[in-house]
Design a protein around this motif. Sequence first.
Motif, PDB file in Angstrom:
ATOM      1  N   SER A  78       0.735  -1.073   0.004  1.00 54.82           N
ATOM      2  CA  SER A  78      -0.057   0.069   0.204  1.00 54.82           C
ATOM      3  C   SER A  78       0.916   1.391   0.082  1.00 54.82           C
ATOM      4  O   SER A  78       0.585   2.057  -0.856  1.00 54.82           O
ATOM      5  N   LYS A  79       1.880   1.205   1.026  1.00 53.16           N
ATOM      6  CA  LYS A  79       2.755   2.635   0.794  1.00 53.16           C
ATOM      7  C   LYS A  79       3.477   2.563  -0.345  1.00 53.16           C
ATOM      8  O   LYS A  79       3.547   3.762  -1.019  1.00 53.16           O
ATOM      9  N   TRP A  87       0.886   4.214  -3.058  1.00 53.21           N
ATOM     10  CA  TRP A  87       0.703   5.589  -2.724  1.00 53.21           C
ATOM     11  C   TRP A  87       1.864   6.568  -2.838  1.00 53.21           C
ATOM     12  O   TRP A  87       1.777   7.770  -3.044  1.00 53.21           O
ATOM     13  N   ASP A 133       4.491   9.233   6.118  1.00 54.19           N
ATOM     14  CA  ASP A 133       3.448   7.870   5.509  1.00 54.19           C
ATOM     15  C   ASP A 133       2.879   8.417   4.187  1.00 54.19           C
ATOM     16  O   ASP A 133       2.322   9.431   4.139  1.00 54.19           O
ATOM     17  N   ARG A 135       0.556   7.456   2.415  1.00 54.49           N
ATOM     18  CA  ARG A 135      -0.746   7.055   2.369  1.00 54.49           C
ATOM     19  C   ARG A 135      -1.900   8.129   2.749  1.00 54.49           C
ATOM     20  O   ARG A 135      -1.387   8.660   3.928  1.00 54.49           O
ATOM     21  N   HIS A 148      -7.165   6.960   6.521  1.00 57.35           N
ATOM     22  CA  HIS A 148      -8.486   6.346   6.141  1.00 57.35           C
ATOM     23  C   HIS A 148      -9.620   6.875   6.728  1.00 57.35           C
ATOM     24  O   HIS A 148      -9.760   7.621   7.549  1.00 57.35           O
ATOM     25  N   TYR A 172      -8.215   9.918  -3.383  1.00 57.92           N
ATOM     26  CA  TYR A 172      -8.692   9.202  -2.355  1.00 57.92           C
ATOM     27  C   TYR A 172     -10.109   9.255  -2.117  1.00 57.92           C
ATOM     28  O   TYR A 172     -10.708   8.399  -1.853  1.00 57.92           O
ATOM     29  N   ASP A 189     -11.966   1.172   0.300  1.00 56.69           N
ATOM     30  CA  ASP A 189     -10.971   0.890   1.470  1.00 56.69           C
ATOM     31  C   ASP A 189     -11.553  -0.047   2.409  1.00 56.69           C
ATOM     32  O   ASP A 189     -12.783  -0.124   2.410  1.00 56.69           O
ATOM     33  N   ARG A 245      -4.242   4.793   8.532  1.00 56.62           N
ATOM     34  CA  ARG A 245      -4.003   5.171   6.882  1.00 56.62           C
ATOM     35  C   ARG A 245      -4.852   4.132   6.130  1.00 56.62           C
ATOM     36  O   ARG A 245      -5.297   2.877   6.625  1.00 56.62           O
ATOM     37  N   THR A 246      -4.837   4.412   4.864  1.00 57.97           N
ATOM     38  CA  THR A 246      -5.719   3.610   4.120  1.00 57.97           C
ATOM     39  C   THR A 246      -4.902   2.354   3.731  1.00 57.97           C
ATOM     40  O   THR A 246      -3.659   2.365   3.808  1.00 57.97           O
ATOM     41  N   SER A 247      -5.696   1.369   3.524  1.00 61.07           N
ATOM     42  CA  SER A 247      -4.917  -0.038   3.160  1.00 61.07           C
ATOM     43  C   SER A 247      -5.018  -0.432   1.754  1.00 61.07           C
ATOM     44  O   SER A 247      -4.742  -1.549   1.185  1.00 61.07           O
ATOM     45  N   SER A 257      -4.082  -1.211  -1.645  1.00 63.13           N
ATOM     46  CA  SER A 257      -2.848  -1.642  -2.515  1.00 63.13           C
ATOM     47  C   SER A 257      -2.929  -1.888  -3.628  1.00 63.13           C
ATOM     48  O   SER A 257      -2.037  -2.207  -4.606  1.00 63.13           O
TER      49      SER A 257
END
Length: 363
Positions: free
Chosen positions: A38-39, A42, A77, A79, A82, A118, A125, A131-133, A135
Amino acid sequence: MISVYVDLAIGLVLAFLLLSLLVSGLNEAVVRLLGIRSKFLWAYLRDTFDGGPGKGRSWIPSRIIDVFAKLPFSSQDPRPRHAPDPAPSVVEPMPVDPSAVLAEEAPVPPVDMTERLYERLQEIDHPKGARTSISNIPPERFSGALLELVAAEEGGIESLIAKLEAIRSPLAGHLRGVWEGAQRDMGKFRKGVEDWFDGEMQRLSTLYRRYVKWVVFALALALTLLFSMDSLEYGKTLLRDNAYRAAVAAIASGGGDGTAELKDSLKDKCAVAGSVEPYSCVTEVFSSPALVKIFDHAVMSVTIPAEGADGPSFSFNAGSWWNRLITPGHWPGYLVTVVALLFGASFWWDILRRLTGIRGKNS
C-alpha cells in the motif's frame, strides 16, 4: 531403478516446495504487517499527482534498504488517512486560478491531489488502521475517479489540465498526452487513461518485485541455515531410504536377493546389532521415512512420538547444528537449497504436479 530416481525427485521437490511455502508465507507476513504494498502504491501516486516532497525528492524508494527499513517506519507516510465514510457526492473544483498563478499575481494554493483522488476511491478501502489499506486500484476504477474530478471543473478536461500545470503536477503532462492522443474524445480519453494507468501499474509491479527478490533471497538463506537443509545430503538420504525399502519389499514378496543388503541396512539404522528385535526396527524405519526427517538437523527439532505416548517433544540442537553450519562439506548443499528456493513455491508445485500426475481444475 527408474522408480528409485522418481522417488528421489519427488522427495526433493516436496522438500523444496515446503520450504518455498514457508519463505513465501514469511515474506507475505512482513509485507502485510508493514503495509509495504500500500505504501509503495501511494508513494507512486504522490509522485505522479503532487510531485516529490517540496517538488523535489521522490517518494518512491531508490534503494532496497529504503523499501524495508525507511518506507515502512518513516514518519512521512505517503498513504492518505483512512476515511470510514463513503465518497462525497459533490466534488469541489480545484481552488486554483491558472491565469493568476502563471502571471505570478497570486501564490500557488496548496492542493493535495492525492487526497482528492482518495476521496473518490474510499468506498473500496478497508479499515486496518489510521491510514488507507488500498494496495491495488483497478484501471477502470482509477479512470472513473479521474473523470469525477474532471466533471467538477467547468471547463472539463482542459480546465483540469490547466490547473494541474499551474500547480506543477506531473500528472498534467500525462493527461495532456492522453487527451491529445484521444483527439479530444471523452470516450477514447477514458480508455487511454485506463491503458496508461495499467501500464504504469505493470511498471510499478516490476520495480516492486525487483526489491522483493532480495528479501526472498535473505529469507531463503536464513531458513536454509536455520534448518541446516543440505540438499545434497538429503538426496543421498532419500536414495538410501528408497534402497532399504526396496530390499524389504523384495524379501516380503519372496525374493532373496536383498537379504544381505537388508542386513547391512539394519546394522546401520538400528542400534547395536542383535539388541533390537528386527521386526520392531523395520517398523520404526518404515514409520519414519527420510521425508519426515527433513528438519532433523534444525537448531530446534520436533519428534512425534508413537501412538498412545505423550505429545511431541522438542529438542535444542544448538551444538550439532552449529557444527554442521561451519562444516565446509555442507556448504554446496546449502547453496543448492538457497538457489532452489528462489524459484518459488508455484514453480515447485508445478514440477510436483508433473511428476505425480496431479491435474488442476482446468486440466
